[in-house]
Structures are given as C-alpha cells and as structure tokens.
Design an enzyme around this catalytic site. Sequence first.
Site, PDB file in Angstrom:
ATOM      1  N   GLY A 286     -12.582  33.542 -47.740  1.00 29.66           N
ATOM      2  CA  GLY A 286     -11.959  33.110 -48.993  1.00 29.66           C
ATOM      3  C   GLY A 286     -12.761  33.355 -50.253  1.00 29.66           C
ATOM      4  O   GLY A 286     -12.201  33.474 -51.339  1.00 29.66           O
TER       5      GLY A 286
ATOM      6  N   ASP B 287     -15.091  29.214 -51.812  1.00 29.64           N
ATOM      7  CA  ASP B 287     -13.820  29.305 -52.515  1.00 29.64           C
ATOM      8  C   ASP B 287     -13.318  27.923 -52.936  1.00 29.64           C
ATOM      9  O   ASP B 287     -12.982  27.700 -54.088  1.00 29.64           O
ATOM     10  CB  ASP B 287     -12.765  30.031 -51.652  1.00 29.64           C
ATOM     11  CG  ASP B 287     -12.623  29.448 -50.250  1.00 29.64           C
ATOM     12  OD1 ASP B 287     -13.386  28.526 -49.876  1.00 29.64           O
ATOM     13  OD2 ASP B 287     -11.742  29.929 -49.501  1.00 29.64           O
TER      14      ASP B 287
ATOM     15  N   ASP C 222     -12.464  20.989 -50.020  1.00 29.27           N
ATOM     16  CA  ASP C 222     -11.323  20.102 -49.813  1.00 29.27           C
ATOM     17  C   ASP C 222     -11.869  18.771 -49.272  1.00 29.27           C
ATOM     18  O   ASP C 222     -12.335  17.938 -50.044  1.00 29.27           O
ATOM     19  CB  ASP C 222     -10.381  20.829 -48.844  1.00 29.27           C
ATOM     20  CG  ASP C 222      -9.046  20.168 -48.651  1.00 29.27           C
ATOM     21  OD1 ASP C 222      -8.368  19.889 -49.639  1.00 29.27           O
ATOM     22  OD2 ASP C 222      -8.663  19.931 -47.491  1.00 29.27           O
TER      23      ASP C 222
ATOM     24  N   GLY D 271     -14.606  18.527 -47.690  1.00 35.54           N
ATOM     25  CA  GLY D 271     -16.070  18.627 -47.784  1.00 35.54           C
ATOM     26  C   GLY D 271     -16.734  18.815 -46.430  1.00 35.54           C
ATOM     27  O   GLY D 271     -17.952  19.030 -46.355  1.00 35.54           O
TER      28      GLY D 271
ATOM     29  N   THR E  53     -16.535  21.245 -44.203  1.00 30.38           N
ATOM     30  CA  THR E  53     -17.077  22.590 -43.986  1.00 30.38           C
ATOM     31  C   THR E  53     -18.389  22.767 -44.740  1.00 30.38           C
ATOM     32  O   THR E  53     -19.397  23.220 -44.179  1.00 30.38           O
ATOM     33  CB  THR E  53     -16.070  23.655 -44.471  1.00 30.38           C
ATOM     34  OG1 THR E  53     -14.803  23.394 -43.856  1.00 30.38           O
ATOM     35  CG2 THR E  53     -16.538  25.054 -44.113  1.00 30.38           C
ATOM     36  N   LEU E  54     -18.371  22.395 -45.995  1.00 30.81           N
ATOM     37  CA  LEU E  54     -19.558  22.565 -46.822  1.00 30.81           C
ATOM     38  C   LEU E  54     -20.716  21.703 -46.320  1.00 30.81           C
ATOM     39  O   LEU E  54     -21.873  22.135 -46.302  1.00 30.81           O
ATOM     40  CB  LEU E  54     -19.213  22.203 -48.269  1.00 30.81           C
ATOM     41  CG  LEU E  54     -20.289  22.500 -49.288  1.00 30.81           C
ATOM     42  CD1 LEU E  54     -20.633  23.984 -49.290  1.00 30.81           C
ATOM     43  CD2 LEU E  54     -19.829  22.060 -50.660  1.00 30.81           C
TER      44      LEU E  54
HETATM   45  P1  IMP Z   1     -12.775  21.401 -46.077  1.00 25.81           P
HETATM   46  O1  IMP Z   1     -13.683  21.495 -44.890  1.00 25.81           O
HETATM   47  O2  IMP Z   1     -11.677  20.402 -45.853  1.00 25.81           O
HETATM   48  O3  IMP Z   1     -13.524  21.134 -47.370  1.00 25.81           O
HETATM   49  O4  IMP Z   1     -12.021  22.773 -46.199  1.00 25.81           O
HETATM   50  C1  IMP Z   1     -12.631  23.878 -46.702  1.00 25.81           C
HETATM   51  C2  IMP Z   1     -11.884  25.126 -46.307  1.00 25.81           C
HETATM   52  O5  IMP Z   1     -10.496  24.882 -46.079  1.00 25.81           O
HETATM   53  C3  IMP Z   1     -11.928  26.118 -47.434  1.00 25.81           C
HETATM   54  O6  IMP Z   1     -13.082  26.930 -47.364  1.00 25.81           O
HETATM   55  C4  IMP Z   1     -10.646  26.900 -47.240  1.00 25.81           C
HETATM   56  O7  IMP Z   1     -10.858  27.949 -46.329  1.00 25.81           O
HETATM   57  C5  IMP Z   1      -9.698  25.897 -46.640  1.00 25.81           C
HETATM   58  N1  IMP Z   1      -8.780  25.289 -47.640  1.00 25.81           N
HETATM   59  C6  IMP Z   1      -8.803  24.034 -48.117  1.00 25.81           C
HETATM   60  N2  IMP Z   1      -7.827  23.808 -49.012  1.00 25.81           N
HETATM   61  C7  IMP Z   1      -7.166  24.970 -49.122  1.00 25.81           C
HETATM   62  C8  IMP Z   1      -6.024  25.400 -49.929  1.00 25.81           C
HETATM   63  O8  IMP Z   1      -5.438  24.664 -50.739  1.00 25.81           O
HETATM   64  N3  IMP Z   1      -5.647  26.688 -49.752  1.00 25.81           N
HETATM   65  C9  IMP Z   1      -6.264  27.554 -48.883  1.00 25.81           C
HETATM   66  N4  IMP Z   1      -7.330  27.197 -48.135  1.00 25.81           N
HETATM   67  C10 IMP Z   1      -7.767  25.926 -48.244  1.00 25.81           C
HETATM   68 MG    MG Z   2     -13.469  28.958 -47.144  1.00 23.23          MG
END
Ligand code: IMP
Ligand code: MG
Length: 195
Positions: free
Chosen positions: A59, A116, A119, A121, A123-124
């Site tokens: 992304g 990118d 959301d 957090g 993953t980060l």
């Molecule tokens: P997290 O672990 O919930 O923070 O998700 C992070 C990952 O989810 C991002 O790196 C994206 O690949 C994916 N993601 C989260 N929200 C969206 C969205 O609105 N559109 C597309 N990908 C998303």
């Molecule tokens: Mg991503």
Amino acid sequence: MTNHIDDTSYITPFIDPALVSEVLIDPLTLHNRIHELGAQLSVDYAGARDLLLVSVLKGSVLFLTDLMRCLTIPHAIDFMAVTSYGVNARKSTGTVRIDMDLRQNIEGRDVLVVEDIVDSGLTLDYICRLLNARHPASLKVCALLSKPSRRKIDIPIDYIGFNIPDKFVFGYGLDWDELYRNLPFIGVVADGAVH
Ligand code: IMP
Ligand code: MG
C-alpha cells in the site's frame, strides 16, 4: 478535505465514478501535503548519515516514491511485506505475518517506517516491535493516513499526512480487493458497490 464529486474528469479514466461515493483527498491536496512532509523530514533528518526508509508493501509504494522525491537529504530504501488483512476482509485480524523481510541490516541506522494507513494500529505496533529489536539508532513512523477513531493500540506516529474518518478508503496505493491502487486520489467506496 471532503470534496463531493463535481468534476469527475480525473476519475473516469480509472474507474466508474458511480463506484466512488466521495473523493476524500484529491490529487493536488495529496501532492501538496506530501511536499510539506518531505520538507519537514528534510529538516528533521538534516545531518543524518544513514537514513533508511522502510516501505511496508504494497500500500505505501506510491506514497514512498512521491515522498522520496521530496526529500533533499541522502537516504536508502528497503521494503518489507506483512499481511494483516485477507483479500475481501476489511478488518485487521490482529495477527500479522511477515511475508518478506528487509534485505538490509538496520542496526545503528536511522529508520523511518513509511506506511499507507494506520487503522487499529496492530500492524504498525508489530512492525515497530520487530524493528526495535534490531537496535536501530532511531525509529520513527510516517503514515500517509490515520484513522484515529479506530485505534486499538496507542502507537505513536511521528508524521501523519491526513487524519481521516472511519470509512473504507482506496486509491493512491490502497486497494479495494487488490484493485485500484493506481488511482491518483483517495476515495471512499460507494455503499453496496461491486467492482
Ligand atoms: P491496522 O493493523 O488495523 O492498523 O491496519 C493496517 C493495514 O490495514 C493497512 O496497512 C492497510 O493495508 C489496511 N487498511 C486499513 N484500513 C484500510 C482502508 O480503509 N483501506 C484499505 N486498506 C486499509
Ligand atoms: Mg499497509
């Protein structure tokens, strides 16, 4: 930030405008903010001898390549790939898998993770814990988008392009079921739209 679609001329070459309920961030706004981030990073990392941008695939690729063209300081790049979402799934599973690790050693280096979107957090948080265990000189994060209302882990983000509401967005690197990463804007999927 929200522009209801009146001019669809830059949308129609890429996608049927009926599939897009809203252009959340138009190309010029993206361009301008990325230039601001690049200028800020160039000041903050001035004098850094060994800056490494770590792009999280897939992304962040468009963001990385535009951002690095706005940096006036020397830097290297590397890539890692993680999976936290399955195709068709729009919520983080909480389990993060490394599909491809960095090629370069980061010990003693100034590392900037380029993401990118943050959301939940999860993953980060996983990526930062993994990279910190490798003893970089510093570790910071630059995310193009953040959805603060969705956060499950309070992870610090040093640079944020745009805070956005809790909507599923796509384009400019972000996919809608692996498609449309090439859109030059960030859009919201129309309710009930099927591509
Ligand atoms: P997290 O672990 O919930 O923070 O998700 C992070 C990952 O989810 C991002 O790196 C994206 O690949 C994916 N993601 C989260 N929200 C969206 C969205 O609105 N559109 C597309 N990908 C998303
Ligand atoms: Mg991503």
